[in-house]
Design a protein around this motif. Structure first.
Motif, PDB file in Angstrom:
ATOM      1  N   HIS A 226       1.451   3.318 -12.449  1.00 27.76           N
ATOM      2  CA  HIS A 226       2.202   2.765 -11.323  1.00 27.76           C
ATOM      3  C   HIS A 226       1.831   3.450 -10.013  1.00 27.76           C
ATOM      4  O   HIS A 226       1.841   2.814  -8.952  1.00 27.76           O
ATOM      5  CB  HIS A 226       3.708   2.892 -11.592  1.00 27.76           C
ATOM      6  CG  HIS A 226       4.221   1.956 -12.642  1.00 27.76           C
ATOM      7  ND1 HIS A 226       4.244   0.592 -12.467  1.00 27.76           N
ATOM      8  CD2 HIS A 226       4.700   2.180 -13.884  1.00 27.76           C
ATOM      9  CE1 HIS A 226       4.738   0.008 -13.555  1.00 27.76           C
ATOM     10  NE2 HIS A 226       5.016   0.952 -14.431  1.00 27.76           N
ATOM     11  N   ASP A 229      -1.163   1.923  -8.753  1.00 24.33           N
ATOM     12  CA  ASP A 229      -0.942   0.516  -8.458  1.00 24.33           C
ATOM     13  C   ASP A 229      -0.206   0.339  -7.130  1.00 24.33           C
ATOM     14  O   ASP A 229       0.766  -0.407  -7.020  1.00 24.33           O
ATOM     15  CB  ASP A 229      -0.132  -0.121  -9.599  1.00 24.33           C
ATOM     16  CG  ASP A 229      -0.147  -1.639  -9.540  1.00 24.33           C
ATOM     17  OD1 ASP A 229      -1.108  -2.196  -8.985  1.00 24.33           O
ATOM     18  OD2 ASP A 229       0.801  -2.262 -10.050  1.00 24.33           O
ATOM     19  N   GLY A 230      -0.671   1.061  -6.122  1.00 24.59           N
ATOM     20  CA  GLY A 230      -0.043   0.992  -4.817  1.00 24.59           C
ATOM     21  C   GLY A 230      -1.018   1.415  -3.738  1.00 24.59           C
ATOM     22  O   GLY A 230      -2.222   1.557  -3.980  1.00 24.59           O
ATOM     23  N   ILE A 281       3.855 -10.605 -10.546  1.00 20.96           N
ATOM     24  CA  ILE A 281       4.289  -9.275 -10.106  1.00 20.96           C
ATOM     25  C   ILE A 281       5.693  -8.977 -10.635  1.00 20.96           C
ATOM     26  O   ILE A 281       5.997  -7.846 -11.041  1.00 20.96           O
ATOM     27  CB  ILE A 281       4.265  -9.176  -8.573  1.00 20.96           C
ATOM     28  CG1 ILE A 281       2.845  -9.372  -8.037  1.00 20.96           C
ATOM     29  CG2 ILE A 281       4.806  -7.834  -8.105  1.00 20.96           C
ATOM     30  CD1 ILE A 281       1.865  -8.317  -8.466  1.00 20.96           C
ATOM     31  N   ASP A 282       6.561  -9.973 -10.661  1.00 24.07           N
ATOM     32  CA  ASP A 282       7.934  -9.781 -11.131  1.00 24.07           C
ATOM     33  C   ASP A 282       7.979  -9.372 -12.602  1.00 24.07           C
ATOM     34  O   ASP A 282       8.917  -8.685 -13.026  1.00 24.07           O
ATOM     35  CB  ASP A 282       8.746 -11.064 -10.925  1.00 24.07           C
ATOM     36  CG  ASP A 282       8.979 -11.372  -9.446  1.00 24.07           C
ATOM     37  OD1 ASP A 282       8.899 -10.429  -8.636  1.00 24.07           O
ATOM     38  OD2 ASP A 282       9.212 -12.550  -9.115  1.00 24.07           O
ATOM     39  N   HIS A 286       0.039  -5.627 -12.644  1.00 22.23           N
ATOM     40  CA  HIS A 286      -0.520  -4.634 -11.729  1.00 22.23           C
ATOM     41  C   HIS A 286      -1.414  -5.319 -10.692  1.00 22.23           C
ATOM     42  O   HIS A 286      -2.058  -6.330 -10.976  1.00 22.23           O
ATOM     43  CB  HIS A 286      -1.350  -3.599 -12.493  1.00 22.23           C
ATOM     44  CG  HIS A 286      -0.572  -2.838 -13.522  1.00 22.23           C
ATOM     45  ND1 HIS A 286       0.301  -1.822 -13.212  1.00 22.23           N
ATOM     46  CD2 HIS A 286      -0.527  -2.956 -14.876  1.00 22.23           C
ATOM     47  CE1 HIS A 286       0.840  -1.331 -14.327  1.00 22.23           C
ATOM     48  NE2 HIS A 286       0.346  -2.015 -15.342  1.00 22.23           N
ATOM     49  N   ILE A 287      -1.457  -4.729  -9.518  1.00 20.01           N
ATOM     50  CA  ILE A 287      -2.355  -5.220  -8.463  1.00 20.01           C
ATOM     51  C   ILE A 287      -3.688  -4.480  -8.530  1.00 20.01           C
ATOM     52  O   ILE A 287      -4.750  -5.090  -8.543  1.00 20.01           O
ATOM     53  CB  ILE A 287      -1.714  -5.048  -7.072  1.00 20.01           C
ATOM     54  CG1 ILE A 287      -0.435  -5.882  -6.961  1.00 20.01           C
ATOM     55  CG2 ILE A 287      -2.721  -5.440  -5.972  1.00 20.01           C
ATOM     56  CD1 ILE A 287       0.301  -5.718  -5.643  1.00 20.01           C
ATOM     57  N   TYR A 368      -5.010  -6.138  -1.603  1.00 17.65           N
ATOM     58  CA  TYR A 368      -3.704  -5.671  -2.081  1.00 17.65           C
ATOM     59  C   TYR A 368      -2.583  -6.513  -1.480  1.00 17.65           C
ATOM     60  O   TYR A 368      -1.661  -6.949  -2.179  1.00 17.65           O
ATOM     61  CB  TYR A 368      -3.515  -4.194  -1.730  1.00 17.65           C
ATOM     62  CG  TYR A 368      -2.174  -3.629  -2.141  1.00 17.65           C
ATOM     63  CD1 TYR A 368      -1.992  -3.119  -3.420  1.00 17.65           C
ATOM     64  CD2 TYR A 368      -1.097  -3.610  -1.267  1.00 17.65           C
ATOM     65  CE1 TYR A 368      -0.760  -2.601  -3.813  1.00 17.65           C
ATOM     66  CE2 TYR A 368       0.134  -3.108  -1.647  1.00 17.65           C
ATOM     67  CZ  TYR A 368       0.295  -2.599  -2.917  1.00 17.65           C
ATOM     68  OH  TYR A 368       1.527  -2.096  -3.294  1.00 17.65           O
ATOM     69  N   LEU A 369      -2.674  -6.779  -0.190  1.00 17.99           N
ATOM     70  CA  LEU A 369      -1.606  -7.508   0.506  1.00 17.99           C
ATOM     71  C   LEU A 369      -1.520  -8.963   0.053  1.00 17.99           C
ATOM     72  O   LEU A 369      -0.421  -9.495  -0.125  1.00 17.99           O
ATOM     73  CB  LEU A 369      -1.821  -7.431   2.020  1.00 17.99           C
ATOM     74  CG  LEU A 369      -1.624  -6.044   2.653  1.00 17.99           C
ATOM     75  CD1 LEU A 369      -1.970  -6.079   4.132  1.00 17.99           C
ATOM     76  CD2 LEU A 369      -0.201  -5.546   2.453  1.00 17.99           C
ATOM     77  N   LYS A 372       0.120  -8.887  -3.268  1.00 16.41           N
ATOM     78  CA  LYS A 372       1.501  -8.412  -3.132  1.00 16.41           C
ATOM     79  C   LYS A 372       2.420  -9.523  -2.629  1.00 16.41           C
ATOM     80  O   LYS A 372       3.557  -9.672  -3.114  1.00 16.41           O
ATOM     81  CB  LYS A 372       1.528  -7.227  -2.156  1.00 16.41           C
ATOM     82  CG  LYS A 372       2.905  -6.621  -1.917  1.00 16.41           C
ATOM     83  CD  LYS A 372       3.380  -5.819  -3.091  1.00 16.41           C
ATOM     84  CE  LYS A 372       4.679  -5.079  -2.778  1.00 16.41           C
ATOM     85  NZ  LYS A 372       5.157  -4.311  -3.947  1.00 16.41           N
ATOM     86  N   PHE A 373       1.949 -10.325  -1.687  1.00 15.52           N
ATOM     87  CA  PHE A 373       2.776 -11.378  -1.100  1.00 15.52           C
ATOM     88  C   PHE A 373       2.552 -12.746  -1.742  1.00 15.52           C
ATOM     89  O   PHE A 373       2.978 -13.759  -1.214  1.00 15.52           O
ATOM     90  CB  PHE A 373       2.532 -11.449   0.402  1.00 15.52           C
ATOM     91  CG  PHE A 373       3.014 -10.230   1.147  1.00 15.52           C
ATOM     92  CD1 PHE A 373       4.373  -9.966   1.267  1.00 15.52           C
ATOM     93  CD2 PHE A 373       2.127  -9.323   1.699  1.00 15.52           C
ATOM     94  CE1 PHE A 373       4.832  -8.840   1.933  1.00 15.52           C
ATOM     95  CE2 PHE A 373       2.571  -8.190   2.370  1.00 15.52           C
ATOM     96  CZ  PHE A 373       3.930  -7.947   2.485  1.00 15.52           C
ATOM     97  N   PRO A 378      -2.115 -12.136  -9.396  1.00 12.25           N
ATOM     98  CA  PRO A 378      -2.718 -10.906  -9.916  1.00 12.25           C
ATOM     99  C   PRO A 378      -3.911 -11.257 -10.808  1.00 12.25           C
ATOM    100  O   PRO A 378      -3.981 -12.349 -11.372  1.00 12.25           O
ATOM    101  CB  PRO A 378      -1.588 -10.263 -10.727  1.00 12.25           C
ATOM    102  CG  PRO A 378      -0.336 -10.892 -10.223  1.00 12.25           C
ATOM    103  CD  PRO A 378      -0.703 -12.269  -9.795  1.00 12.25           C
TER     104      PRO A 378
END
Length: 442
Positions: A226, A229-230, A281-282, A286-287, A368-369, A372-373, A378
């Protein structure tokens, strides 16, 4: 600048990358690569990204055949890794490394559970009411067991080497064949290491009602996955490899040796969600995965240098850049760019340092963005061999959205490299003209 680089930056960088654990991980993680690449091909065939073809393969019964090949290769990556790391440590110390590598596999298996509580029957139904005993859960031999593989590989390599250096071994006369003598040499350290591993297993089994590998996965590997993953994970995989490459150090190998276990584990999690139809994502997808790094950070080579190659082919006026552009275009399509890393060069070239370092970081942040949005989904966790050409690789891991976004990122590299490459080309052209004038005058 050269003084600053050579005296301030380079020494600590080289000191870190030459630490024994780092060297062992870097070298040891090379051993699983052939099997990962081979297994990835069968994984793609068994989970073909185009539904009509995937359905046809499944109905023919070939999907299960392809997945058997995957299960015997890429799915065992932790086994190859634990062997490679222990072997590399001991071999680099000047001793026979094979016994240590095999011993590391033994320890890795000892520290795993011997029961499977989630059993799936032939109809595909999974239940915790069924328990299989006296088995090895293959999940711990793959992505879920990578951190334990690293820990075990390093510890076995270190302890085994200590025994060798201290001479705590059984020594046979010179007349005994070398292979027989080697097996007895490993007997004492092997007995101590296996006994220690068994004691660790007993402690976790009897004291904590779990196993070492499950505890490590919960306490260390999952948080690390995790953490990668950011934004910090994006920075590590996008910035550090090219930063090291700038000094002539193979940054992709070094950072990949450290990050690949975690990124492949992220890949495996995503692939499980993809097969279950829950890749969001929910649902915990992982991104930042191995696919994220390979297809959007290092695609066309470290530094995303395809933009530089396009300039060299299309607008370069200096002979050096035009020639290198023609030589590099084909390797670039297969994600190989050493010819321009050392030929332009990009290594220790302050004029091209900005796009070389910032372009992959920009691609990483933007990718990533958009995931993420929810602009693109993914990545599905299918491992694509790193030599797969761009757009094709994007299509496999992310469908048409992945392919389109990959194309956008490749176009972005042209804009990021163009002004810097143009300036450098002018300098080279001026030097070439000066050399030509000097030859004429002579």
């Amino acid at each position: 600048m050269n003084d600053f680089i050579n005296k301030k930056l380079l020494p600590p960088v080289m000191k870190f990358v030459n630490l024994k654990p780092m060297v062992a991980i870097k070298n040891g993680m090379l051993y699983p690569i052939p099997f990962i690449v081979i297994g990835a091909i069968f994984l793609i065939l068994g989970n073909f990204p185009y539904t009509p073809i995937a359905d046809a393969i499944s109905k023919s019964g070939l999907a299960a055949i392809f997945m058997q090949a995957y299960n015997g290769s890429m799915a065992l990556m932790a086994v190859f890794a634990v062997f490679g790391i222990a072997y590399s440590w001991v071999h680099d110390a000047g001793y026979e490394g094979v016994p240590a590598g095999l011993l590391a596999i033994v320890v890795d298996v000892i520290l795993q559970p011997d029961t499977v509580t989630n059993v799936t029957n032939s109809a595909g139904k999974t239940s915790t009411a069924w328990v299989a005993s006296n088995v090895i859960d293959k999940n711990w031999l793959g992505g879920k067991g990578m951190i334990v593989a690293i820990i075990v590989g390093l510890l076995v390599g270190w302890i085994y080497t200590w025994f060798m250096k201290k001479g705590f071994t059984i020594k046979l006369p010179e007349q005994v064949p070398a292979n027989v003598a080697a097996s007895f040499t490993a007997l004492v350290p092997g007995a101590v290491i296996v006994s220690g591993a068994t004691a660790v297993y007993a402690f976790f089994k009897l004291g904590l009602s779990t196993t070492f590998v499950e505890w490590i996965y919960k306490v260390i590997q999952t948080p690390l996955q995790h953490a990668t993953d950011g934004p910090m994970g994006v920075f590590i995989v996008a910035f550090l490899p090219v930063f090291l490459w700038f000094f002539g150090v193979h940054g992709a190998t070094i950072i990949g040796g450290i990050m690949t276990p975690l990124l492949l584990a992220n890949n495996a999690d995503n692939n499980a969600l993809y097969k279950a139809g829950k890749l969001t994502i929910d649902n915990g997808a992982h991104i930042v995965t191995q696919s994220f790094m390979d297809q959007y950070i290092t695609v066309t080579g470290s530094g995303l240098t395809i933009g530089l190659v396009v300039f060299m082919l299309w607008r370069a006026k200096s002979t050096q850049m035009k020639t290198l552009g023609k030589l590099e275009i084909v390797p670039a399509l297969f994600n190989i760019n050493e010819p321009i890393l050392f030929g332009v060069p990009l290594v220790l070239n302050p004029l091209l340092a900005v796009p070389f370092i910032l372009t992959p970081l920009l691609s990483g942040i933007l990718t990533y963005l958009v995931i993420k949005f929810g602009i693109i989904p993914p990545f599905n966790g299918i491992y694509v061999p790193w030599t797969t050409p761009p757009i094709i690789s994007g299509l496999i891991i992310g469908g048409w959205q992945g392919a389109v976004w990959q194309a956008i990122m490749l176009l972005m590299t042209i804009a990021s490299y163009w002004p810097f490459a143009k300036r450098y080309d002018q300098i080279l052209l001026k030097q070439e003209n000066s050399d030509s004038t000097a030859k004429v005058l002579q």
